[in-house]
Design an enzyme around this catalytic site. Structure first.
Site, PDB file in Angstrom:
ATOM      1  N   LYS A  54       0.853  -1.205   0.000  1.00  0.00           N
ATOM      2  CA  LYS A  54       0.000   0.000   0.000  1.00  0.00           C
ATOM      3  C   LYS A  54       0.884   1.247   0.000  1.00  0.00           C
ATOM      4  O   LYS A  54       0.549   2.269  -0.620  1.00  0.00           O
ATOM      5  CB  LYS A  54      -0.915  -0.038   1.237  1.00  0.00           C
ATOM      6  CG  LYS A  54      -1.794   1.192   1.438  1.00  0.00           C
ATOM      7  CD  LYS A  54      -3.261   0.879   1.256  1.00  0.00           C
ATOM      8  CE  LYS A  54      -4.127   2.129   1.147  1.00  0.00           C
ATOM      9  NZ  LYS A  54      -4.527   2.671   2.435  1.00  0.00           N
TER      10      LYS A  54
ATOM     11  N   ASN B  62       0.590   4.700  -2.209  1.00  0.00           N
ATOM     12  CA  ASN B  62       0.432   6.022  -1.580  1.00  0.00           C
ATOM     13  C   ASN B  62       1.612   6.923  -1.896  1.00  0.00           C
ATOM     14  O   ASN B  62       1.445   8.126  -2.120  1.00  0.00           O
ATOM     15  CB  ASN B  62       0.285   5.891  -0.059  1.00  0.00           C
ATOM     16  CG  ASN B  62      -1.068   5.342   0.350  1.00  0.00           C
ATOM     17  OD1 ASN B  62      -1.160   4.446   1.162  1.00  0.00           O
ATOM     18  ND2 ASN B  62      -2.137   5.865  -0.225  1.00  0.00           N
TER      19      ASN B  62
ATOM     20  N   ASN C 267      -6.436  11.312  -9.056  1.00  0.00           N
ATOM     21  CA  ASN C 267      -5.501  10.190  -9.249  1.00  0.00           C
ATOM     22  C   ASN C 267      -5.326   9.879 -10.740  1.00  0.00           C
ATOM     23  O   ASN C 267      -4.211   9.664 -11.211  1.00  0.00           O
ATOM     24  CB  ASN C 267      -6.009   8.934  -8.531  1.00  0.00           C
ATOM     25  CG  ASN C 267      -6.090   9.144  -7.027  1.00  0.00           C
ATOM     26  OD1 ASN C 267      -5.628  10.149  -6.520  1.00  0.00           O
ATOM     27  ND2 ASN C 267      -6.688   8.189  -6.328  1.00  0.00           N
TER      28      ASN C 267
ATOM     29  N   SER D  99      -6.218  11.315  -0.428  1.00  0.00           N
ATOM     30  CA  SER D  99      -6.320  11.839   0.946  1.00  0.00           C
ATOM     31  C   SER D  99      -5.355  13.006   1.161  1.00  0.00           C
ATOM     32  O   SER D  99      -5.670  13.961   1.874  1.00  0.00           O
ATOM     33  CB  SER D  99      -6.053  10.727   1.949  1.00  0.00           C
ATOM     34  OG  SER D  99      -4.840  10.085   1.657  1.00  0.00           O
TER      35      SER D  99
ATOM     36  N   GLU E  25       0.159  13.275   5.529  1.00  0.00           N
ATOM     37  CA  GLU E  25       0.855  12.077   6.027  1.00  0.00           C
ATOM     38  C   GLU E  25       2.203  11.887   5.319  1.00  0.00           C
ATOM     39  O   GLU E  25       2.701  10.766   5.235  1.00  0.00           O
ATOM     40  CB  GLU E  25      -0.030  10.855   5.813  1.00  0.00           C
ATOM     41  CG  GLU E  25      -1.305  10.900   6.628  1.00  0.00           C
ATOM     42  CD  GLU E  25      -2.123   9.642   6.458  1.00  0.00           C
ATOM     43  OE1 GLU E  25      -2.296   8.907   7.433  1.00  0.00           O
ATOM     44  OE2 GLU E  25      -2.611   9.412   5.332  1.00  0.00           O
TER      45      GLU E  25
END
Ligand code: PAF
Length: 322
Positions: free
Chosen positions: A194, A198, A212, A264, A276
């Site tokens: 993952k 990301n 995206n 996100s 993040e």
């Protein structure tokens, strides 16, 4: 006795999990709680319920919400659905929820939370989860379940029998709630898989202000994505991570299958929230240094996103276009 579950954090995934679990748990009073540190929002969510939306319609669930861990403790399972950078503080404030028997499950993007047991001296080994459910928060307590995915759960090391049974029980409950869930013998590999996706998609969508799918229509973005993912793959191999699916192909596939998604990180940028980046590309840079692999393309996006975050408080923040 029904298993008591607390979901921490009313973000997209927190609202999604609690909405799917609620219809199965509502007959067993006090067996499902959503925990939110924000008292004002807790009052709002308690009054309005959680609104779960799909392309088939909406359902409003009167889910119990609390901002007081003491009042609802102890829990059998606590599922942490907060952002990686909020995890340490959140865990401290949730200590009253925990007993030595509580199973902790961490559902964060990136890999910088994988050392949480040693870092915070947790008494038992936690479980980790990786989910590809497509959830978007449209407003406080309002989640759009845009695409079905799969959630993998597992421990980093072989757990005690009791924890293994608890995780198997949680898996069964989540499956009954309609989620596709698999127990993983190698959750670290799943989390890295993952991470590649990301790392390639999130910073570039935020830098270029693109969905995206739009990353694929720009030569500049596509080439950066390729370099970022190749670097991440080289770091993973040097760390001994098993790679069974080509990371670049997987990332390009997700760009296509989630073409209209606002990632996100782009959502964070638009709402001027901390991103993040440290848990995703920042972690690749740190691991790269540890194993002696250069990661200039990841370093570049880390610097760019950090500059963007620094400028959140200036009205002049300009979103770079491709
Ligand atoms: O963080 C996200 O937005 C998602 O994990 C993903 C897979 C990149 C799709 O938007």
């Amino acid at each position: 006795m029904p298993i008591r579950i607390a979901i921490i954090g009313p973000g997209a995934l927190g609202c999604l999990f609690v909405s799917l679990l609620f219809p199965k748990k509502q007959s067993a009073k006090d067996s499902l709680w959503l925990l939110d540190h924000n008292q004002e929002r807790t009052t709002l969510l308690t009054a309005q319920g959680i609104l779960y939306e799909t392309d088939k319609g909406q359902e409003r669930y009167p889910i119990p919400v609390s901002s007081d861990p003491q009042a609802i403790s102890p829990m059998d399972v606590v599922l942490f659905c907060v952002k990686s950078h909020d995890l340490d503080g959140c865990l401290q404030s949730c200590l009253p929820l925990l007993s030595p028997q509580t199973l902790l499950v961490f559902l964060q993007n990136g890999i910088s939370h994988l050392d949480i047991q040693e870092r915070l001296d947790l008494p038992t080994a936690p479980a980790f989860a990786s989910s590809s459910e497509g959830a978007t928060l449209l407003g406080p307590g309002h989640v759009l379940h845009a695409g079905r995915g799969i959630t993998c759960l597992g421990f980093l090391q072989k757990p005690a029998d009791r924890q293994q049974q608890q995780l198997a029980e949680l898996t069964r409950i989540l499956q009954e709630a309609g989620l596709q869930v698999a127990l993983s013998q190698d959750i670290r590999t799943q989390l890295w898989a993952k991470l590649f996706i990301n790392a390639g998609i999130n910073p570039l969508t935020a830098i270029y202000n693109r969905t995206n799918g739009q990353l694929l229509t720009s030569c500049a973005a596509r080439s950066r994505l390729k370099n970022i993912v190749h670097e991440a793959e080289a770091v993973a191999r040097a760390c001994g991570i098993v790679i069974s699916v080509d990371p670049l192909q997987a990332t390009l596939t997700v760009c296509k299958s989630t073409a209209k998604n606002i990632s996100s990180m782009l959502q964070d940028r638009r709402h001027k929230r901390p991103t993040e980046i440290d848990a995703i590309n920042g972690a690749i840079v740190r691991e790269g240094k540890r194993v002696g692999i250069a990661t200039p393309f990841n370093e570049e996006v880390v610097q760019q996103i950090k500059k963007i975050e620094e400028k959140y408080n200036q009205d002049t923040t300009r979103i770079e276009e491709i």
